[in-house]
Design a protein around this motif. Structure first.
Motif, PDB file in Angstrom:
ATOM      1  N   SER A   1       4.943  -0.987   1.846  1.00 22.06           N
ATOM      2  CA  SER A   1       4.157  -0.379   0.766  1.00 22.06           C
ATOM      3  C   SER A   1       3.135  -1.373   0.218  1.00 22.06           C
ATOM      4  CB  SER A   1       5.073   0.124  -0.351  1.00 22.06           C
ATOM      5  OG  SER A   1       5.817  -0.941  -0.902  1.00 22.06           O
ATOM      6  N   ILE A   2       3.522  -2.624   0.119  1.00 20.23           N
ATOM      7  CA  ILE A   2       2.588  -3.655  -0.368  1.00 20.23           C
ATOM      8  C   ILE A   2       1.495  -3.897   0.667  1.00 20.23           C
ATOM      9  CG2 ILE A   2       2.381  -6.095  -0.997  1.00 20.23           C
ATOM     10  CD1 ILE A   2       5.185  -5.837  -2.277  1.00 20.23           C
ATOM     11  N   GLN A   3       1.860  -3.907   1.943  1.00 17.32           N
ATOM     12  CA  GLN A   3       0.857  -4.073   2.996  1.00 17.32           C
ATOM     13  C   GLN A   3      -0.157  -2.929   2.973  1.00 17.32           C
ATOM     14  OE1 GLN A   3       3.527  -4.405   6.370  1.00 17.32           O
ATOM     15  NE2 GLN A   3       3.080  -6.597   6.543  1.00 17.32           N
TER      16      GLN A   3
ATOM     17  N   ARG B   1      -4.153  -3.191   2.176  1.00 15.11           N
ATOM     18  CA  ARG B   1      -5.158  -2.696   3.128  1.00 15.11           C
ATOM     19  C   ARG B   1      -6.110  -1.716   2.446  1.00 15.11           C
ATOM     20  NH1 ARG B   1      -3.184   0.202   7.672  1.00 15.11           N
ATOM     21  NH2 ARG B   1      -5.342   0.130   8.325  1.00 15.11           N
ATOM     22  N   PHE B   2      -5.565  -0.872   1.567  1.00 16.36           N
ATOM     23  CA  PHE B   2      -6.412   0.073   0.843  1.00 16.36           C
ATOM     24  C   PHE B   2      -7.358  -0.684  -0.102  1.00 16.36           C
ATOM     25  CE2 PHE B   2      -7.309   2.766  -2.817  1.00 16.36           C
ATOM     26  CZ  PHE B   2      -7.957   3.812  -2.176  1.00 16.36           C
TER      27      PHE B   2
ATOM     28  N   LEU C   1     -11.972  -2.265  -2.623  1.00 22.07           N
ATOM     29  CA  LEU C   1     -12.173  -3.145  -3.770  1.00 22.07           C
ATOM     30  C   LEU C   1     -12.502  -4.605  -3.485  1.00 22.07           C
ATOM     31  CD1 LEU C   1      -9.221  -1.746  -5.886  1.00 22.07           C
ATOM     32  CD2 LEU C   1     -11.666  -1.284  -6.200  1.00 22.07           C
ATOM     33  N   ASN C   2     -11.883  -5.223  -2.487  1.00 19.23           N
ATOM     34  CA  ASN C   2     -12.018  -6.675  -2.452  1.00 19.23           C
ATOM     35  C   ASN C   2     -11.912  -7.333  -1.084  1.00 19.23           C
ATOM     36  OD1 ASN C   2      -9.303  -6.568  -1.835  1.00 19.23           O
ATOM     37  ND2 ASN C   2      -8.624  -7.120  -3.888  1.00 19.23           N
ATOM     38  N   GLY C   3     -11.879  -6.585  -0.031  1.00 22.12           N
ATOM     39  CA  GLY C   3     -11.627  -7.195   1.272  1.00 22.12           C
ATOM     40  C   GLY C   3     -12.862  -7.613   2.019  1.00 22.12           C
ATOM     41  N   LYS C   4     -12.635  -8.424   3.014  1.00 24.65           N
ATOM     42  CA  LYS C   4     -13.698  -8.884   3.910  1.00 24.65           C
ATOM     43  C   LYS C   4     -13.214  -8.942   5.353  1.00 24.65           C
ATOM     44  CE  LYS C   4     -16.629 -10.313   0.611  1.00 24.65           C
ATOM     45  NZ  LYS C   4     -17.882  -9.720   0.357  1.00 24.65           N
ATOM     46  N   TRP C   5     -11.937  -8.719   5.593  1.00 26.10           N
ATOM     47  CA  TRP C   5     -11.346  -9.003   6.888  1.00 26.10           C
ATOM     48  C   TRP C   5     -11.868  -8.110   8.007  1.00 26.10           C
ATOM     49  CZ3 TRP C   5      -6.919  -6.862   9.763  1.00 26.10           C
ATOM     50  CH2 TRP C   5      -6.556  -7.683  10.829  1.00 26.10           C
ATOM     51  N   ILE C   6     -11.852  -6.812   7.849  1.00 25.82           N
ATOM     52  CA  ILE C   6     -12.231  -5.898   8.928  1.00 25.82           C
ATOM     53  C   ILE C   6     -13.753  -5.784   9.068  1.00 25.82           C
ATOM     54  CG2 ILE C   6     -12.138  -3.499   9.755  1.00 25.82           C
ATOM     55  CD1 ILE C   6      -9.461  -4.935  10.019  1.00 25.82           C
ATOM     56  N   ALA C   7     -14.430  -5.479   7.981  1.00 27.34           N
ATOM     57  CA  ALA C   7     -15.866  -5.198   8.034  1.00 27.34           C
ATOM     58  C   ALA C   7     -16.718  -6.290   7.397  1.00 27.34           C
ATOM     59  CB  ALA C   7     -16.147  -3.862   7.354  1.00 27.34           C
TER      60      ALA C   7
ATOM     61  N   GLU D   1      -7.800   1.575  -7.730  1.00 23.29           N
ATOM     62  CA  GLU D   1      -6.765   0.630  -8.171  1.00 23.29           C
ATOM     63  C   GLU D   1      -5.489   1.369  -8.560  1.00 23.29           C
ATOM     64  OE1 GLU D   1      -4.672  -2.551  -8.493  1.00 23.29           O
ATOM     65  OE2 GLU D   1      -6.734  -2.665  -7.789  1.00 23.29           O
ATOM     66  N   LYS D   2      -5.609   2.511  -9.226  1.00 21.29           N
ATOM     67  CA  LYS D   2      -4.424   3.320  -9.562  1.00 21.29           C
ATOM     68  C   LYS D   2      -3.717   3.777  -8.291  1.00 21.29           C
ATOM     69  CE  LYS D   2      -6.462   5.207 -13.776  1.00 21.29           C
ATOM     70  NZ  LYS D   2      -7.079   6.425 -14.353  1.00 21.29           N
ATOM     71  N   PHE D   3      -4.509   4.219  -7.317  1.00 18.45           N
ATOM     72  CA  PHE D   3      -3.980   4.664  -6.028  1.00 18.45           C
ATOM     73  C   PHE D   3      -3.181   3.523  -5.390  1.00 18.45           C
ATOM     74  CE2 PHE D   3      -4.159   5.330  -1.477  1.00 18.45           C
ATOM     75  CZ  PHE D   3      -4.173   6.702  -1.285  1.00 18.45           C
ATOM     76  N   ALA D   4      -3.787   2.337  -5.323  1.00 18.37           N
ATOM     77  CA  ALA D   4      -3.130   1.177  -4.712  1.00 18.37           C
ATOM     78  C   ALA D   4      -1.857   0.808  -5.469  1.00 18.37           C
ATOM     79  CB  ALA D   4      -4.089  -0.008  -4.663  1.00 18.37           C
ATOM     80  N   ASN D   5      -1.886   0.872  -6.771  1.00 20.75           N
ATOM     81  CA  ASN D   5      -0.690   0.559  -7.562  1.00 20.75           C
ATOM     82  C   ASN D   5       0.453   1.518  -7.252  1.00 20.75           C
ATOM     83  OD1 ASN D   5      -1.642  -1.720  -8.907  1.00 20.75           O
ATOM     84  ND2 ASN D   5      -2.520  -0.513 -10.571  1.00 20.75           N
ATOM     85  N   HIS D   6       0.131   2.796  -7.106  1.00 16.34           N
ATOM     86  CA  HIS D   6       1.176   3.764  -6.736  1.00 16.34           C
ATOM     87  C   HIS D   6       1.752   3.443  -5.364  1.00 16.34           C
ATOM     88  CE1 HIS D   6       1.391   6.818  -9.888  1.00 16.34           C
ATOM     89  NE2 HIS D   6       0.105   6.595 -10.096  1.00 16.34           N
ATOM     90  N   VAL D   7       0.872   3.168  -4.423  1.00 17.85           N
ATOM     91  CA  VAL D   7       1.316   2.864  -3.060  1.00 17.85           C
ATOM     92  C   VAL D   7       2.207   1.630  -3.070  1.00 17.85           C
ATOM     93  CG1 VAL D   7       0.560   2.134  -0.756  1.00 17.85           C
ATOM     94  CG2 VAL D   7      -0.676   3.956  -1.959  1.00 17.85           C
ATOM     95  N   GLU D   8       1.788   0.618  -3.780  1.00 17.53           N
ATOM     96  CA  GLU D   8       2.509  -0.647  -3.844  1.00 17.53           C
ATOM     97  C   GLU D   8       3.966  -0.477  -4.287  1.00 17.53           C
ATOM     98  OE1 GLU D   8       0.208  -4.433  -5.100  1.00 17.53           O
ATOM     99  OE2 GLU D   8       1.054  -3.511  -6.912  1.00 17.53           O
TER     100      GLU D   8
END
Length: 155
Positions: free
Chosen positions: A4-6, A10-11, A16-22, A102-109
């Motif tokens: 769930s944290i992974q 990823r979301f 919001l904050n990634g750089k890894w894929i794109a 961010e709300k979505f990610a928090n629920h998933v987490e």
């Protein structure tokens, strides 16, 4: 690390904050986009504003399910962006997207493995995990479109 944290990470990465894929994310791409740029039509392509609305439409719709509500979104309405008349309306849309993300990610987490494997709304939609992974893939797809539109607008 819990799956769930992974998934939540990823979301967050795509929106919001990634750089890894794109090497970028939606928030980076929308930063400093003006209303004029956001609503500029290029041929028959969706505008940046429509894509932003579309992403937020789906994120908020699934978020509603996470919060105990019904799945009320419909594909036929997912690009029905109301006319935007001000920079403030554009800013409000992007702010709402990032807040919902961010709300979505928090629920998933905080989802248990049992919840991730539970049926999402009905059997036609698979389980929660499939829908979260689909949201990540869907977001990368539209991130790519936003990147291309920005490049076309900058020419």
């Amino acid at each position: 690390m819990k799956s769930s944290i992974q998934l939540a990470n990823r979301f967050r990465e795509v929106i919001l904050n990634g750089k890894w894929i794109a090497n970028t994310n939606v928030q980076d791409q929308l930063r400093n986009v003006t209303l004029e740029q956001a609503v500029t039509e290029i041929d028959n392509l969706n505008t940046i504003a429509k894509l932003t609305f579309h992403l937020n439409y789906y994120i908020s719709g699934v978020l509603n399910v996470f919060e105990g509500g019904n799945l009320e979104i419909r594909d036929k309405f997912s690009f029905d962006l109301p006319k935007m008349n001000s920079e403030q309306e554009w800013s409000d849309l992007t702010t709402n997207l990032f807040s919902n993300a961010e709300k979505f990610a928090n629920h998933v987490e905080h989802m248990s493995e049992e919840k991730l494997n539970a049926e999402f709304v009905n059997t036609d939609y698979g389980d929660f995990r499939r829908n979260i992974e689909g949201m990540i893939e869907h977001s990368y797809y539209h991130l790519g479109q936003i990147v291309l539109l920005r490049k076309m607008l900058d020419q």
